[in-house]
Design a protein around this motif. Structure first.
Motif, PDB file in Angstrom:
ATOM      1  N   GLU A 118      -1.064  -4.829 -12.659  1.00 27.34           N
ATOM      2  CA  GLU A 118      -0.301  -5.327 -11.869  1.00 27.34           C
ATOM      3  C   GLU A 118      -0.501  -5.402 -10.254  1.00 27.34           C
ATOM      4  N   ALA A 119      -0.956  -4.249  -9.884  1.00 24.73           N
ATOM      5  CA  ALA A 119      -1.165  -4.037  -8.617  1.00 24.73           C
ATOM      6  C   ALA A 119      -2.344  -5.100  -8.260  1.00 24.73           C
ATOM      7  N   LEU A 120      -3.455  -5.275  -9.006  1.00 25.44           N
ATOM      8  CA  LEU A 120      -4.693  -6.269  -8.708  1.00 25.44           C
ATOM      9  C   LEU A 120      -4.279  -7.514  -8.537  1.00 25.44           C
ATOM     10  N   GLN A 121      -3.453  -8.149  -9.643  1.00 21.94           N
ATOM     11  CA  GLN A 121      -2.748  -9.160  -9.664  1.00 21.94           C
ATOM     12  C   GLN A 121      -1.908  -9.858  -8.257  1.00 21.94           C
ATOM     13  N   ALA A 122      -1.168  -8.611  -7.812  1.00 22.38           N
ATOM     14  CA  ALA A 122      -0.503  -8.903  -6.766  1.00 22.38           C
ATOM     15  C   ALA A 122      -1.504  -9.109  -5.590  1.00 22.38           C
ATOM     16  N   VAL A 123      -2.351  -8.252  -5.404  1.00 20.59           N
ATOM     17  CA  VAL A 123      -3.288  -8.558  -4.493  1.00 20.59           C
ATOM     18  C   VAL A 123      -3.978  -9.979  -4.125  1.00 20.59           C
ATOM     19  N   GLN A 124      -4.287 -10.419  -5.729  1.00 19.66           N
ATOM     20  CA  GLN A 124      -4.808 -11.514  -5.656  1.00 19.66           C
ATOM     21  C   GLN A 124      -3.985 -12.804  -5.586  1.00 19.66           C
ATOM     22  N   ASP A 125      -2.528 -12.570  -5.881  1.00 25.74           N
ATOM     23  CA  ASP A 125      -1.518 -13.617  -5.605  1.00 25.74           C
ATOM     24  C   ASP A 125      -0.953 -13.719  -4.140  1.00 25.74           C
ATOM     25  N   GLY A 126      -1.604 -12.862  -3.264  1.00 25.87           N
ATOM     26  CA  GLY A 126      -1.124 -12.643  -1.725  1.00 25.87           C
ATOM     27  C   GLY A 126      -0.143 -11.758  -1.295  1.00 25.87           C
ATOM     28  N   ALA A 127      -0.008 -10.581  -1.730  1.00 27.75           N
ATOM     29  CA  ALA A 127       0.927  -9.715  -1.508  1.00 27.75           C
ATOM     30  C   ALA A 127       0.520  -8.993  -0.183  1.00 27.75           C
ATOM     31  N   ASP A 128       1.359  -8.582   0.718  1.00 26.25           N
ATOM     32  CA  ASP A 128       1.296  -7.846   1.749  1.00 26.25           C
ATOM     33  C   ASP A 128       0.950  -6.452   1.589  1.00 26.25           C
ATOM     34  N   TYR A 129       1.955  -5.976   0.657  1.00 23.37           N
ATOM     35  CA  TYR A 129       2.105  -4.607   0.360  1.00 23.37           C
ATOM     36  C   TYR A 129       2.664  -4.251  -1.073  1.00 23.37           C
ATOM     37  N   LEU A 130       2.454  -3.233  -1.505  1.00 23.08           N
ATOM     38  CA  LEU A 130       2.703  -3.046  -3.034  1.00 23.08           C
ATOM     39  C   LEU A 130       3.926  -1.980  -3.012  1.00 23.08           C
ATOM     40  N   GLY A 131       4.935  -1.846  -3.760  1.00 24.66           N
ATOM     41  CA  GLY A 131       5.880  -0.986  -4.035  1.00 24.66           C
ATOM     42  C   GLY A 131       5.280  -0.386  -5.493  1.00 24.66           C
ATOM     43  N   VAL A 132       4.741   0.900  -5.388  1.00 22.82           N
ATOM     44  CA  VAL A 132       4.231   1.339  -6.590  1.00 22.82           C
ATOM     45  C   VAL A 132       5.227   2.459  -7.066  1.00 22.82           C
ATOM     46  N   GLY A 133       5.547   2.293  -8.229  1.00 22.83           N
ATOM     47  CA  GLY A 133       6.340   3.328  -9.128  1.00 22.83           C
ATOM     48  C   GLY A 133       7.001   2.882 -10.365  1.00 22.83           C
ATOM     49  N   PRO A 134       7.917   3.615 -10.883  1.00 24.61           N
ATOM     50  CA  PRO A 134       8.414   4.444 -10.318  1.00 24.61           C
ATOM     51  C   PRO A 134       7.595   5.918 -10.307  1.00 24.61           C
ATOM     52  N   ILE A 135       7.593   6.471  -9.339  1.00 24.18           N
ATOM     53  CA  ILE A 135       6.901   7.840  -9.333  1.00 24.18           C
ATOM     54  C   ILE A 135       7.544   8.885 -10.348  1.00 24.18           C
ATOM     55  N   PHE A 136       8.603   9.140 -10.041  1.00 22.76           N
ATOM     56  CA  PHE A 136       9.454   9.802 -10.921  1.00 22.76           C
ATOM     57  C   PHE A 136      10.576   9.158 -11.545  1.00 22.76           C
ATOM     58  N   ALA A 137      11.186   9.588 -12.505  1.00 22.84           N
ATOM     59  CA  ALA A 137      12.551   9.028 -13.342  1.00 22.84           C
ATOM     60  C   ALA A 137      13.487   8.928 -11.987  1.00 22.84           C
ATOM     61  N   THR A 138      14.181   7.895 -11.992  1.00 18.71           N
ATOM     62  CA  THR A 138      15.402   7.693 -11.114  1.00 18.71           C
ATOM     63  C   THR A 138      16.453   7.039 -11.681  1.00 18.71           C
ATOM     64  N   PRO A 139      17.809   7.501 -11.211  1.00 22.04           N
ATOM     65  CA  PRO A 139      19.002   6.789 -11.869  1.00 22.04           C
ATOM     66  C   PRO A 139      19.202   5.632 -11.116  1.00 22.04           C
ATOM     67  N   THR A 140      18.678   5.431  -9.981  1.00 20.07           N
ATOM     68  CA  THR A 140      19.273   4.181  -9.094  1.00 20.07           C
ATOM     69  C   THR A 140      18.575   2.892  -9.672  1.00 20.07           C
ATOM     70  N   LYS A 141      17.686   2.896 -10.730  1.00 18.94           N
ATOM     71  CA  LYS A 141      17.198   1.560 -11.381  1.00 18.94           C
ATOM     72  C   LYS A 141      17.095   1.795 -12.845  1.00 18.94           C
ATOM     73  N   PRO A 142      18.181   1.784 -13.573  1.00 14.00           N
ATOM     74  CA  PRO A 142      17.965   2.155 -14.768  1.00 14.00           C
ATOM     75  C   PRO A 142      17.020   1.228 -15.633  1.00 14.00           C
ATOM     76  N   ASP A 143      16.825   0.033 -15.146  1.00 19.56           N
ATOM     77  CA  ASP A 143      15.593  -0.799 -15.915  1.00 19.56           C
ATOM     78  C   ASP A 143      14.278  -0.642 -15.213  1.00 19.56           C
ATOM     79  N   ALA A 144      13.936   0.201 -14.743  1.00 17.74           N
ATOM     80  CA  ALA A 144      12.868   0.627 -14.103  1.00 17.74           C
ATOM     81  C   ALA A 144      11.681   1.014 -15.233  1.00 17.74           C
ATOM     82  N   ALA A 145      10.429   0.748 -14.967  1.00 23.29           N
ATOM     83  CA  ALA A 145       9.423   1.182 -15.857  1.00 23.29           C
ATOM     84  C   ALA A 145       9.302   2.608 -15.974  1.00 23.29           C
ATOM     85  N   PRO A 146       8.414   3.043 -17.175  1.00 27.58           N
ATOM     86  CA  PRO A 146       8.462   4.621 -17.185  1.00 27.58           C
ATOM     87  C   PRO A 146       7.765   5.019 -16.028  1.00 27.58           C
TER      88      PRO A 146
END
Length: 221
Positions: A118-146
């Protein structure tokens, strides 16, 4: 283009009306900026569009006055309506390449990534920065990836030169460990938005980020 290149990603604060203890977005963000927030993201999942535009407009005025970039989560239309500095999109939102065409070359485009692909695709598609995570489990985004953990963050850092902001369950107890993996900054929600003293919470996190960066620079010299 100058703004996109000059952003300080150290402490990226994301709004959350459900965690702000009844305080307005502008009150929360004003205190966060006072404490050292360097980027602000307006994230609102449930409000009507008209309300979102009104809230984002107030934040736009505040961030312009204080010189802090304003990013709008998901809603490219709202970002354009208030002339925000950029938009942040998840993997299920508008495709990054299309978003880049719509916002033009001068707005900031952030993309969420939880895998190297996903990160490499975002670079190719013109992203300026990446939000990488979730690093740890978080209750603020229940639908987040593992959670990808520190190792997942380090892997993406090794292969991507774009600015990386680590996100997901980051707080004062683990910020230094996260920064040691090499991101340009940390993104936080509850660690600042839900704090009793928002400015102090932001100040503590910003100091941790700065100290980690100094250690990294010293080690590389």
């Amino acid at each position: 283009m100058a703004l996109r290149q000059a952003v300080d990603w150290s402490l990226y604060v994301v709004t959350d009306a459900g965690l702000s203890r009844g305080r307005s977005h502008v009150a929360v963000i004003e205190a966060a900026i006072t404490g050292g927030a360097t980027v602000v993201q307006y994230r609102e999942k449930h409000a009507p569009t008209r309300q979102m535009v009104a809230e984002a407009q107030v934040l736009r005025e505040l961030t312009r006055r204080t010189g802090v970039p304003l990013i709008v989560n998901d809603r490219l239309d709202v970002a354009l309506a208030v002339d925000a500095d950029g938009v942040h999109l998840g993997q299920d939102d508008m495709p990054a390449a299309l978003a880049r065409r719509l916002i033009g070359p001068d707005k900031i485009l952030g993309i969420s990534a939880s895998t190297l692909a996903e990160a490499l695709q975002a670079v190719q598609d013109g992203a300026d920065y990446l939000g990488v995570g979730p690093i740890f489990a978080t209750p603020t985004k229940p639908d987040a990836a593992p959670p990808i953990g520190i190792d997942g963050l380090r892997l993406i850092r090794q292969h991507v030169s774009l600015p990386i902001v680590a996100i997901g369950g980051i707080n004062a107890t683990n910020a230094a460990e996260v920064m040691a993996a090499g991101p340009d900054g940390i993104a936080v929600v509850s660690a600042v938005v839900a704090a009793e003293d928002i400015a102090v919470a932001a100040q503590e996190l910003r100091a941790m980020v700065n100290a980690s960066r100094q250690r990294r620079e010293a080690a590389s010299n």
